[in-house]
Design a protein around this motif. Sequence first.
Motif, PDB file in Angstrom:
ATOM      1  N   UNK A   5       0.554  -1.357  -0.392  1.00  8.57           N
ATOM      2  CA  UNK A   5      -0.068  -0.282  -0.012  1.00  8.57           C
ATOM      3  C   UNK A   5       1.528   0.544   0.301  1.00  8.57           C
ATOM      4  N   UNK A   6       0.931   2.017  -1.202  1.00 10.26           N
ATOM      5  CA  UNK A   6       1.845   3.110  -1.751  1.00 10.26           C
ATOM      6  C   UNK A   6       1.368   4.207  -0.391  1.00 10.26           C
ATOM      7  N   UNK A   7       2.491   4.845   0.386  1.00 11.75           N
ATOM      8  CA  UNK A   7       2.611   5.645   1.550  1.00 11.75           C
ATOM      9  C   UNK A   7       2.625   6.825   0.647  1.00 11.75           C
ATOM     10  N   UNK A   8       3.331   7.393  -0.408  1.00 10.34           N
ATOM     11  CA  UNK A   8       3.384   8.566  -1.720  1.00 10.34           C
ATOM     12  C   UNK A   8       4.334   8.184  -1.955  1.00 10.34           C
ATOM     13  N   UNK A   9       4.330   9.257  -3.187  1.00  8.06           N
ATOM     14  CA  UNK A   9       5.231   9.406  -4.330  1.00  8.06           C
ATOM     15  C   UNK A   9       5.642  10.458  -4.223  1.00  8.06           C
ATOM     16  N   UNK A  10       7.737   9.296  -4.082  1.00  6.62           N
ATOM     17  CA  UNK A  10       9.058  10.744  -4.410  1.00  6.62           C
ATOM     18  C   UNK A  10       9.545  10.887  -5.549  1.00  6.62           C
ATOM     19  N   UNK A  11      10.552  12.060  -5.572  1.00 11.57           N
ATOM     20  CA  UNK A  11      11.360  11.446  -6.937  1.00 11.57           C
ATOM     21  C   UNK A  11      12.566  12.004  -6.502  1.00 11.57           C
ATOM     22  N   UNK A  79      13.162  11.125 -12.331  1.00 11.30           N
ATOM     23  CA  UNK A  79      11.754   9.893 -12.168  1.00 11.30           C
ATOM     24  C   UNK A  79      11.045   9.822 -10.677  1.00 11.30           C
ATOM     25  N   UNK A  80       9.963  10.032 -11.006  1.00  8.32           N
ATOM     26  CA  UNK A  80       8.948   9.284  -9.684  1.00  8.32           C
ATOM     27  C   UNK A  80       9.097   8.308  -8.760  1.00  8.32           C
ATOM     28  N   UNK A  81       9.140   7.631  -7.768  1.00 10.45           N
ATOM     29  CA  UNK A  81       9.267   6.636  -7.176  1.00 10.45           C
ATOM     30  C   UNK A  81       7.903   6.692  -6.220  1.00 10.45           C
ATOM     31  N   UNK A  82       6.834   4.978  -6.911  1.00 13.93           N
ATOM     32  CA  UNK A  82       6.438   5.053  -5.293  1.00 13.93           C
ATOM     33  C   UNK A  82       7.230   4.128  -4.070  1.00 13.93           C
ATOM     34  N   UNK A  83       6.798   4.859  -2.823  1.00 12.58           N
ATOM     35  CA  UNK A  83       7.023   5.175  -1.724  1.00 12.58           C
ATOM     36  C   UNK A  83       6.504   4.064  -0.362  1.00 12.58           C
ATOM     37  N   UNK A  84       6.889   3.399   0.539  1.00  9.84           N
ATOM     38  CA  UNK A  84       6.911   2.443   1.654  1.00  9.84           C
ATOM     39  C   UNK A  84       7.101   2.351   2.803  1.00  9.84           C
ATOM     40  N   UNK A  85       7.046   2.932   3.808  1.00  8.67           N
ATOM     41  CA  UNK A  85       7.344   2.395   4.823  1.00  8.67           C
ATOM     42  C   UNK A  85       7.774   1.244   5.272  1.00  8.67           C
ATOM     43  N   UNK A  86       8.695   0.322   6.434  1.00  5.73           N
ATOM     44  CA  UNK A  86       8.809  -1.213   6.692  1.00  5.73           C
ATOM     45  C   UNK A  86       6.903  -1.396   7.683  1.00  5.73           C
ATOM     46  N   UNK A  87       6.796  -2.173   7.237  1.00  6.45           N
ATOM     47  CA  UNK A  87       4.906  -3.099   8.123  1.00  6.45           C
ATOM     48  C   UNK A  87       5.574  -2.846   9.836  1.00  6.45           C
ATOM     49  N   UNK A  88       4.996  -2.450  10.761  1.00  4.33           N
ATOM     50  CA  UNK A  88       4.786  -2.270  12.123  1.00  4.33           C
ATOM     51  C   UNK A  88       4.114  -3.371  12.683  1.00  4.33           C
ATOM     52  N   UNK A  89       4.387  -4.395  13.823  1.00  6.61           N
ATOM     53  CA  UNK A  89       3.688  -5.467  14.022  1.00  6.61           C
ATOM     54  C   UNK A  89       2.461  -4.350  14.965  1.00  6.61           C
ATOM     55  N   UNK A  90       1.307  -4.726  14.634  1.00  5.98           N
ATOM     56  CA  UNK A  90       0.257  -4.549  15.386  1.00  5.98           C
ATOM     57  C   UNK A  90      -0.023  -3.923  14.257  1.00  5.98           C
ATOM     58  N   UNK A  91      -0.173  -3.139  12.942  1.00  3.37           N
ATOM     59  CA  UNK A  91      -1.078  -2.330  11.243  1.00  3.37           C
ATOM     60  C   UNK A  91      -1.737  -3.085  11.003  1.00  3.37           C
ATOM     61  N   UNK A 160      -7.851  -2.374 -11.459  1.00  2.00           N
ATOM     62  CA  UNK A 160      -7.423  -0.981 -10.800  1.00  2.00           C
ATOM     63  C   UNK A 160      -8.820  -0.205  -9.959  1.00  2.00           C
ATOM     64  N   UNK A 161      -9.067   0.651  -9.097  1.00  2.00           N
ATOM     65  CA  UNK A 161      -9.268   1.629  -8.755  1.00  2.00           C
ATOM     66  C   UNK A 161      -9.046   3.169  -8.391  1.00  2.00           C
ATOM     67  N   UNK A 162      -9.650   3.813  -8.829  1.00  2.00           N
ATOM     68  CA  UNK A 162      -9.111   4.775  -8.845  1.00  2.00           C
ATOM     69  C   UNK A 162      -8.016   5.666  -8.809  1.00  2.00           C
ATOM     70  N   UNK A 163      -8.500   5.514  -7.061  1.00  2.00           N
ATOM     71  CA  UNK A 163      -7.333   6.068  -6.347  1.00  2.00           C
ATOM     72  C   UNK A 163      -5.575   5.018  -6.597  1.00  2.00           C
ATOM     73  N   UNK A 164      -5.973   3.768  -6.536  1.00  2.00           N
ATOM     74  CA  UNK A 164      -4.681   2.981  -6.998  1.00  2.00           C
ATOM     75  C   UNK A 164      -3.427   3.789  -8.253  1.00  2.00           C
ATOM     76  N   UNK A 165      -4.261   4.301  -9.657  1.00  2.00           N
ATOM     77  CA  UNK A 165      -3.694   5.602 -10.420  1.00  2.00           C
ATOM     78  C   UNK A 165      -3.433   6.397 -10.267  1.00  2.00           C
ATOM     79  N   UNK A 166      -4.300   7.378  -9.268  1.00  2.00           N
ATOM     80  CA  UNK A 166      -3.893   8.462  -8.672  1.00  2.00           C
ATOM     81  C   UNK A 166      -3.024   9.107  -7.773  1.00  2.00           C
ATOM     82  N   UNK A 167      -2.991   8.108  -6.443  1.00  2.00           N
ATOM     83  CA  UNK A 167      -1.545   7.947  -6.016  1.00  2.00           C
ATOM     84  C   UNK A 167      -0.781   7.579  -6.016  1.00  2.00           C
ATOM     85  N   UNK A 168      -0.619   6.548  -7.463  1.00  2.00           N
ATOM     86  CA  UNK A 168       1.255   6.143  -7.731  1.00  2.00           C
ATOM     87  C   UNK A 168       1.462   6.236  -9.065  1.00  2.00           C
ATOM     88  N   UNK A 169       2.497   6.100  -9.257  1.00  2.00           N
ATOM     89  CA  UNK A 169       3.281   6.253 -10.679  1.00  2.00           C
ATOM     90  C   UNK A 169       2.275   5.572 -11.898  1.00  2.00           C
TER      91      UNK A 169
END
Length: 222
Positions: A5-11, A79-91, A160-169
């Motif tokens: 699950x992508x948190x944000x797009x970086x560059x 170049x834009x890249x998809x970013x996700x931080x590591x999963x934490x226990x309890x997430x 895909x749902x629109x969210x998956x396209x709009x919020x990722x690369x």
Amino acid sequence: MFTGLIEQVGRIDRIEPLVRSVRLVISVGAMAAQLTPGESIAVDGACLTVESASGTAFQAFASEETLARTTLGAASAGREVNLERALRLGDRLGGHIVQGHVDGTGTFVGLEPAGSEGFILRIAAPQDILDMSIVKGSVTVAGISLTIVELTDTAFSAALIPQSVQSTTLRSLKPGDRVNLETDVLGKYVAKMLRGQGLLKEKSGSKKPSALPGSVFDLLGL
């Protein structure tokens, strides 16, 4: 470990060549203040380690293996890249179990409208990726957790749902672009156990991925 699950797009702001590897400087805005040296972060689905973070960017080392196996080997500044931080226990595990260990790369074929607002993503993939894929199974595309809805001899499709396209690369991909792919880790263990019992054999002609042509390898002279 990640969920896809992508948190944000970086560059990618800068690529610093080392001997046979590179250091990436990636702009992430406010996320930089939350990052600490040593933590894992998925960059387009490839697990990297944060070396340092300051201002609005962080630095991460990309090894020769990472450059050879992923699209980061052909990356360039801007170049834009998809970013996700590591999963934490309890997430919540909203996607599926993603290791950030990219299996190979595929080719973006297209994104077609489906229904009133959805889309169908089509990816051409190597045979070893397709062999580890099933309809209704999970696959990671550029770090994004997706569910396969169709599988052919040369490609797979995902809804895909629109969210998956709009919020990722995915929003900026063009036909022919390469994307990182990771198959379901549970399927890999099952396949290994079956091979160990002689119930599954390697297909002839399989080989490890070769280095991707592109700006990073040109930069290193590899």
